[in-house]
Design a protein around this motif. Structure first.
Motif, mmCIF file in Angstrom:
data_model
loop_
_atom_site.group_PDB
_atom_site.id
_atom_site.type_symbol
_atom_site.label_atom_id
_atom_site.label_comp_id
_atom_site.label_asym_id
_atom_site.label_seq_id
_atom_site.Cartn_x
_atom_site.Cartn_y
_atom_site.Cartn_z
ATOM 1 N N LEU A 74 0.808 -1.213 0.000
ATOM 2 C CA LEU A 74 0.000 0.000 0.000
ATOM 3 C C LEU A 74 0.848 1.272 0.000
ATOM 4 C CD1 LEU A 74 -2.732 -0.980 2.599
ATOM 5 C CD2 LEU A 74 -2.969 -0.883 0.122
ATOM 6 N N ALA A 75 2.143 1.142 0.245
ATOM 7 C CA ALA A 75 3.006 2.308 0.358
ATOM 8 C C ALA A 75 2.960 3.226 -0.872
ATOM 9 C CB ALA A 75 4.437 1.881 0.656
ATOM 10 N N PRO A 76 2.917 2.693 -2.110
ATOM 11 C CA PRO A 76 2.886 3.592 -3.267
ATOM 12 C C PRO A 76 1.654 4.493 -3.330
ATOM 13 C CG PRO A 76 3.505 1.370 -3.950
ATOM 14 C CD PRO A 76 3.031 1.284 -2.542
ATOM 15 N N LEU A 77 0.596 4.138 -2.618
ATOM 16 C CA LEU A 77 -0.617 4.959 -2.645
ATOM 17 C C LEU A 77 -0.548 6.122 -1.660
ATOM 18 C CD1 LEU A 77 -3.385 2.192 -2.794
ATOM 19 C CD2 LEU A 77 -2.191 3.318 -4.671
ATOM 20 N N CYS A 78 0.475 6.129 -0.812
ATOM 21 C CA CYS A 78 0.564 7.139 0.247
ATOM 22 C C CYS A 78 1.786 8.038 0.038
ATOM 23 C CB CYS A 78 0.640 6.466 1.613
ATOM 24 S SG CYS A 78 -0.814 5.470 2.022
ATOM 25 N N GLU A 79 1.600 9.328 0.293
ATOM 26 C CA GLU A 79 2.703 10.291 0.188
ATOM 27 C C GLU A 79 3.278 10.650 1.553
ATOM 28 O OE1 GLU A 79 1.670 13.393 -3.160
ATOM 29 O OE2 GLU A 79 -0.119 12.999 -1.951
ATOM 30 N N ALA A 80 2.460 10.544 2.601
ATOM 31 C CA ALA A 80 2.880 11.017 3.920
ATOM 32 C C ALA A 80 3.031 9.873 4.913
ATOM 33 C CB ALA A 80 1.864 12.037 4.444
ATOM 34 N N GLY A 81 3.446 8.717 4.424
ATOM 35 C CA GLY A 81 3.593 7.552 5.287
ATOM 36 C C GLY A 81 2.413 6.620 5.145
ATOM 37 N N LEU A 202 -6.088 11.292 -9.526
ATOM 38 C CA LEU A 202 -6.823 11.193 -8.269
ATOM 39 C C LEU A 202 -6.346 12.240 -7.267
ATOM 40 C CD1 LEU A 202 -6.946 7.320 -7.837
ATOM 41 C CD2 LEU A 202 -8.884 8.823 -8.285
ATOM 42 N N ARG A 203 -5.034 12.388 -7.154
ATOM 43 C CA ARG A 203 -4.503 13.365 -6.200
ATOM 44 C C ARG A 203 -4.866 14.788 -6.605
ATOM 45 N NH1 ARG A 203 1.219 10.091 -5.350
ATOM 46 N NH2 ARG A 203 0.468 8.794 -3.621
ATOM 47 N N ALA A 204 -4.849 15.081 -7.908
ATOM 48 C CA ALA A 204 -5.239 16.419 -8.375
ATOM 49 C C ALA A 204 -6.712 16.683 -8.087
ATOM 50 C CB ALA A 204 -4.959 16.549 -9.874
ATOM 51 N N THR A 205 -7.546 15.650 -8.240
ATOM 52 C CA THR A 205 -8.973 15.793 -7.938
ATOM 53 C C THR A 205 -9.175 16.131 -6.470
ATOM 54 O OG1 THR A 205 -9.581 14.233 -9.688
ATOM 55 C CG2 THR A 205 -11.208 14.611 -7.937
ATOM 56 N N VAL A 206 -8.485 15.399 -5.582
ATOM 57 C CA VAL A 206 -8.592 15.667 -4.154
ATOM 58 C C VAL A 206 -8.101 17.079 -3.844
ATOM 59 C CG1 VAL A 206 -7.845 14.969 -1.848
ATOM 60 C CG2 VAL A 206 -8.378 13.235 -3.565
ATOM 61 N N ASP A 207 -7.011 17.492 -4.476
ATOM 62 C CA ASP A 207 -6.487 18.843 -4.234
ATOM 63 C C ASP A 207 -7.516 19.913 -4.587
ATOM 64 O OD1 ASP A 207 -4.062 18.101 -3.195
ATOM 65 O OD2 ASP A 207 -2.970 18.236 -5.089
ATOM 66 N N ARG A 208 -8.258 19.709 -5.680
ATOM 67 C CA ARG A 208 -9.277 20.702 -6.063
ATOM 68 C C ARG A 208 -10.389 20.767 -5.015
ATOM 69 N NH1 ARG A 208 -8.034 18.717 -11.290
ATOM 70 N NH2 ARG A 208 -9.710 17.168 -11.212
ATOM 71 N N VAL A 209 -10.763 19.608 -4.467
ATOM 72 C CA VAL A 209 -11.795 19.592 -3.438
ATOM 73 C C VAL A 209 -11.285 20.266 -2.159
ATOM 74 C CG1 VAL A 209 -13.294 18.124 -2.039
ATOM 75 C CG2 VAL A 209 -12.833 17.517 -4.416
ATOM 76 N N ARG A 234 -2.289 18.268 6.708
ATOM 77 C CA ARG A 234 -1.637 18.771 5.506
ATOM 78 C C ARG A 234 -2.207 18.077 4.267
ATOM 79 N NH1 ARG A 234 1.529 15.286 8.225
ATOM 80 N NH2 ARG A 234 2.878 13.801 7.131
ATOM 81 N N PRO A 235 -2.080 18.718 3.101
ATOM 82 C CA PRO A 235 -2.693 18.155 1.892
ATOM 83 C C PRO A 235 -2.280 16.723 1.592
ATOM 84 C CG PRO A 235 -2.046 20.420 1.499
ATOM 85 C CD PRO A 235 -1.519 20.065 2.863
ATOM 86 N N ALA A 236 -0.998 16.381 1.792
ATOM 87 C CA ALA A 236 -0.559 15.017 1.483
ATOM 88 C C ALA A 236 -1.284 13.996 2.355
ATOM 89 C CB ALA A 236 0.951 14.887 1.659
ATOM 90 N N ARG A 237 -1.479 14.309 3.633
ATOM 91 C CA ARG A 237 -2.177 13.387 4.531
ATOM 92 C C ARG A 237 -3.659 13.287 4.151
ATOM 93 N NH1 ARG A 237 -1.095 11.403 9.429
ATOM 94 N NH2 ARG A 237 0.795 10.729 8.344
ATOM 95 N N ILE A 238 -4.248 14.397 3.733
ATOM 96 C CA ILE A 238 -5.652 14.353 3.302
ATOM 97 C C ILE A 238 -5.783 13.485 2.059
ATOM 98 C CG2 ILE A 238 -7.614 15.709 2.484
ATOM 99 C CD1 ILE A 238 -6.563 18.041 4.184
ATOM 100 N N ARG A 239 -4.871 13.660 1.111
ATOM 101 C CA ARG A 239 -4.907 12.835 -0.105
ATOM 102 C C ARG A 239 -4.769 11.364 0.251
ATOM 103 N NH1 ARG A 239 -1.859 17.315 -2.407
ATOM 104 N NH2 ARG A 239 0.093 16.314 -1.845
ATOM 105 N N ASP A 240 -3.836 11.053 1.134
ATOM 106 C CA ASP A 240 -3.634 9.660 1.539
ATOM 107 C C ASP A 240 -4.887 9.089 2.203
ATOM 108 O OD1 ASP A 240 -1.081 9.973 0.645
ATOM 109 O OD2 ASP A 240 -0.124 9.925 2.619
ATOM 110 N N THR A 241 -5.529 9.892 3.053
ATOM 111 C CA THR A 241 -6.718 9.416 3.767
ATOM 112 C C THR A 241 -7.847 9.111 2.789
ATOM 113 O OG1 THR A 241 -6.108 10.695 5.728
ATOM 114 C CG2 THR A 241 -8.392 9.977 5.564
ATOM 115 N N VAL A 242 -8.034 9.970 1.802
ATOM 116 C CA VAL A 242 -9.064 9.730 0.792
ATOM 117 C C VAL A 242 -8.750 8.452 0.019
ATOM 118 C CG1 VAL A 242 -10.069 10.591 -1.361
ATOM 119 C CG2 VAL A 242 -9.768 12.125 0.584
ATOM 120 N N MET A 243 -7.490 8.268 -0.355
ATOM 121 C CA MET A 243 -7.102 7.084 -1.120
ATOM 122 C C MET A 243 -7.338 5.812 -0.309
ATOM 123 S SD MET A 243 -6.068 7.877 -4.158
ATOM 124 C CE MET A 243 -5.158 6.422 -4.617
ATOM 125 N N ILE A 244 -6.922 5.807 0.962
ATOM 126 C CA ILE A 244 -7.064 4.610 1.787
ATOM 127 C C ILE A 244 -8.539 4.339 2.097
ATOM 128 C CG2 ILE A 244 -6.571 3.642 4.062
ATOM 129 C CD1 ILE A 244 -4.249 3.455 2.085
#
Length: 439
Positions: A74-81, A202-209, A234-244
């Motif tokens: 799952l690591a590749p789907l996460c930016e902040a750990g 996906l990450r760009a979509t989350v960033d717009r939201v 932070r944005p990276a953690r929000i993106r990771d949370t949405v992905m997971i």
């Protein structure tokens, strides 16, 4: 006393798992052969201790550590750990925040209308194709599940929801294809490029939201991204949370509904009782309101019994941080504890005739007779599924919509074989004939 189990193999246990037909079936065999506590080779973790006794599981319920090696995929789907293996100090407040959103009635009510509309769209499509050709339940219902969780995780703000669904499936096809060595079209370079492009979308979509929440000052606690923005993530953690969140929920609800319909197709008397309950509660209405779900106790029992027989996630794992005692055995710190959900649910000491489909097992007086951890489809302890309540709302809503309108019959000659593909999947889907309930 030494924990019983098979002798070690040079291949790390891969061959034994494959010969059994998958890790979920291997667990059933291990516990039938060696008892409630078994030592075995777990691919990716060398050795592990599997526990199928719900009373003994209580000694492990406090553990808040996952084995990192088992969740590396799952690591590749996460930016902040990797969120699945966060250390306790970081995981606890993050989990508390997720529960405040995912487990709350305001969140469920806010998204209920959108979920109902998506379920109705699928029902309309099935009604339009007639009952001459069978429906592939898993294919259609997991797509519905992904659309629902995509709408939920993004607050309904994605500009192109279908593109989000496609991008997420592209990412998962690549990463889960590697994990399970499933053949995927294209060269390795082409697949990696497609997956990278999809992940970027996906990450760009989350960033717009996220940007829309910040500019609009939205702080609705029933909104996942809004709650994370308000909490200062932070944005990276929000993106990771949405992905997971999307990963954890994208297949599970659709798979749970598919297995439930599979069982109802083979037990028409139970299906008729569910339909009767829906008719009494809903009358002529084709779709329940949120409050109606509490008035459908038999449907709730049917879903729970289906998830007992076919738990969407067939197992879990933790890592001990200190020595603990399991009955006659002492388990040292650093041991991988394996939770074989399916084996726990098939334990005949607590589930008489465990292979039979008996929704009445979940009558309140029957539940009171069993140990607390005899039924664990969403895991146990501080790493259990934060979205369990939301998943049950989704599953019961979809089933209510479908069973109010249709009867489901097994497609003649189609064999349904459970396999493990991150969730408990059917090898060649679940094909059923769908016909209107109107006499």
């Amino acid at each position: 006393m030494r924990i019983p189990g098979p002798e070690p193999r040079a291949d790390g246990g891969v061959g034994a798992v494959a010969a059994a037909g998958g890790l979920h079936r291997y667990q059933l065999w291990l516990h039938a052969e060696y008892g409630p506590v078994v030592r075995f080779q777990l691919p990716g973790a060398e050795t592990a201790v599997s526990v199928a006794d719900p009373v003994l599981l209580e000694a492990t319920a406090h553990i808040d550590k996952r084995p990192e090696r088992l969740f590396e995929f799952l690591a590749p789907l996460c930016e902040a750990g990797n969120l699945q293996v966060l250390p306790t100090a970081e995981h606890t407040p993050w989990r508390r925040l997720l529960l405040s959103v995912l487990a709350g009635r305001p969140s469920h009510e806010r998204h209920f209308g959108q979920f109902a509309a998506l379920a109705t769209d699928l029902a309309d499509r099935w009604a339009g194709q007639g009952d001459r050709e069978p429906v592939a339940l898993q294919k259609d219902l997991t797509t519905l599940s992904l659309r629902m969780i995509g709408a939920y995780a993004l607050g309904g703000d994605a500009a192109d929801p279908d593109k989000v669904v496609t991008a997420f499936e592209e990412v998962l096809t690549e990463h889960l294809g590697r994990l399970y060595q499933v053949p995927v079209p294209g060269t390795e370079e082409e697949r990696a490029r497609r997956a990278a492009q999809a992940l970027a979308h996906l990450r760009a979509t989350v960033d717009r939201v996220i940007a829309a929440h910040r500019s609009g000052g939205r702080t609705d606690r029933s909104d996942l991204i809004g709650a994370l923005v308000e909490a200062g993530e932070r944005p990276a953690r929000i993106r990771d949370t949405v992905m997971i969140t999307m990963l954890a929920a994208h297949h599970t609800t659709g798979v749970a509904v598919s297995w439930t319909l599979h069982l109802l197709g083979r037990h028409p008397e139970v299906a008729e009782r569910v339909a009767g309950e829906l008719d009494r509660v809903l009358g002529e209405r084709p779709v329940p309101d949120y409050a109606d779900l509490r008035r459908l106790p038999y449907l709730d029992m049917v879903v729970k019994e289906a998830m007992r027989l076919y738990p969407p996630g067939p197992y879990g794992a933790r890592e001990t941080t200190e020595a603990l005692v399991l009955g006659d055995y002492e388990v040292p710190a650093g041991t991988v504890i394996f939770y074989p959900f399916w084996a726990v649910h098939m334990n005949p000491d607590h589930w008489p005739d465990p292979e039979k489909f008996v929704p009445e097992r979940f009558l309140p007086e029957e539940v009171a007779k069993r140990p607390r951890l005899a039924y664990i489809p969403f895991g146990i302890g501080p790493r259990s599924c934060e979205g369990a309540g939301l998943a049950m709302v989704e599953a019961e809503l979809v089933l209510a919509v479908l069973l109010k309108r249709f009867r489901f019959r097994p497609a003649p000659g189609h064999e349904v074989t459970p396999i493990e593909r991150f969730v408990l999947w059917a090898a060649d889907d679940i094909h059923m004939l769908v016909s209107p309930r109107v006499a």
